[in-house]
Design an enzyme around this catalytic site. Structure first.
Site, mmCIF file in Angstrom:
data_model
loop_
_atom_site.group_PDB
_atom_site.id
_atom_site.type_symbol
_atom_site.label_atom_id
_atom_site.label_comp_id
_atom_site.label_asym_id
_atom_site.label_seq_id
_atom_site.Cartn_x
_atom_site.Cartn_y
_atom_site.Cartn_z
ATOM 1 C CG ASP A 63 -16.632 -24.875 12.266
ATOM 2 O OD1 ASP A 63 -15.929 -24.716 11.968
ATOM 3 O OD2 ASP A 63 -17.149 -25.019 13.413
ATOM 4 C CG ASN A 129 -25.816 -20.111 19.573
ATOM 5 O OD1 ASN A 129 -24.665 -20.570 20.009
ATOM 6 N ND2 ASN A 129 -27.074 -20.085 19.616
ATOM 7 C CG HIS A 131 -22.185 -22.450 17.935
ATOM 8 N ND1 HIS A 131 -22.725 -20.801 18.249
ATOM 9 C CD2 HIS A 131 -20.783 -22.222 17.857
ATOM 10 C CE1 HIS A 131 -21.408 -20.320 17.779
ATOM 11 N NE2 HIS A 131 -21.029 -20.670 16.889
ATOM 12 C CD GLU A 136 -26.060 -22.778 15.618
ATOM 13 O OE1 GLU A 136 -26.018 -22.368 16.643
ATOM 14 O OE2 GLU A 136 -25.558 -21.743 14.741
#
Length: 262
Positions: A63, A129, A131, A136
């Site tokens: 990314d 979380n 990810h 996400e």
């Protein structure tokens, strides 16, 4: 799924390096999927320290932030140059271009790069979380490289790298979950209590797009290297069910290492 429990960042780095070294030395022209952030720092330090021959290696990064210049110290282009690319020669290196004029076209271009360079080993961290990459919660499991709006929790987790809160990017370009799952082998590293809830979901949670990392439950060749704090919320039964190897030597001799994903 293999779980390798380590006592320290140093042991994590050594174990992760051994897995990478095995792929690099056993394949003619391997492709490594690279991650950024704090999780792989020790592994990259081991690669530098051991002067691993990477002249035949292609890398593809997970990314990059959108609208963050490549020369910015917080860009992942800069990160990779600082950690590896300025230290060792590589056959080819690819990082998504978050500065592209046409971001959708950049996503398509990057998917072409991934198709031409199938990933032999993908390094992953895991967000609090759940990810992976910048995918996400709620991201479709079949997703390909795409633009994502970062959640507030992810932006806050990355806040420490930027001088001001408003400097933290709001969007990123990321390999999709479907893209990640094409890797032949996946190495996920997790350290510390902040990752415990996400690791618990990874290992014993429901297979659900609500926690992106749970997609790895369906991948045939995943190794998790974690410390006891990251595993602290997992039930002992679940941990034992997955803990199929105990040492890095066992892992490297395991017949599944290097298998191709379905």
């Amino acid at each position: 799924m293999n779980i390798l429990v380590v006592e320290s960042q140093e042991k994590l780095a050594e174990a992760g390096y051994k897995l990478i070294e095995n792929v690099v030395k056993s394949k003619g022209n391997p492709t490594l999927g690279m991650a950024t952030g704090s999780s792989p720092l020790g592994i990259y330090a081991e690669i530098r320290k051991n002067k691993l021959d990477t002249s035949h290696v292609t890398t593809v990064n997970l990314d990059e932030y959108v609208n963050l210049p490549h020369e910015d110290k917080n860009s992942y282009h800069y990160f990779m140059k600082e950690q590896l690319f300025d230290h060792l020669p590589f056959k080819a290196t690819y990082v998504p271009n978050g500065m592209a004029n046409d971001l959708e076209e950049e996503c398509n271009r990057y998917e072409g790069i991934l198709a031409a360079n199938p990933v032999d080993l993908q390094i992953l961290g895991i967000g609090e979380n759940g990810h992976i990459g910048f995918n996400e919660p709620g991201t479709p499991f079949h997703s390909r490289t795409h633009i994502v709006e970062l959640t507030e929790s992810t932006r806050q987790a990355n806040r420490r790298f930027f001088e001001k809160e408003e400097d933290v990017p709001t969007h990123a370009i990321t390999m999709g979950i479907g893209s990640i799952m094409k890797a032949k082998q996946i190495l996920l590293v997790a350290m510390g209590p902040k990752k415990a809830e996400a690791v618990k979901e990874l290992l014993q949670g429901e297979y659900s797009e609500a926690c992106p990392a749970t997609v790895l439950q369906r991948h045939p060749n995943v190794t998790v290297i974690a410390d006891q704090e990251a595993l602290s919320l997992c039930s002992e039964a679940i941990a034992d069910e997955h803990r199929q190897v105990f040492t890095i030597s066992d892992l490297l001799s395991d017949s599944r290492v290097g298998e191709t994903a379905n």
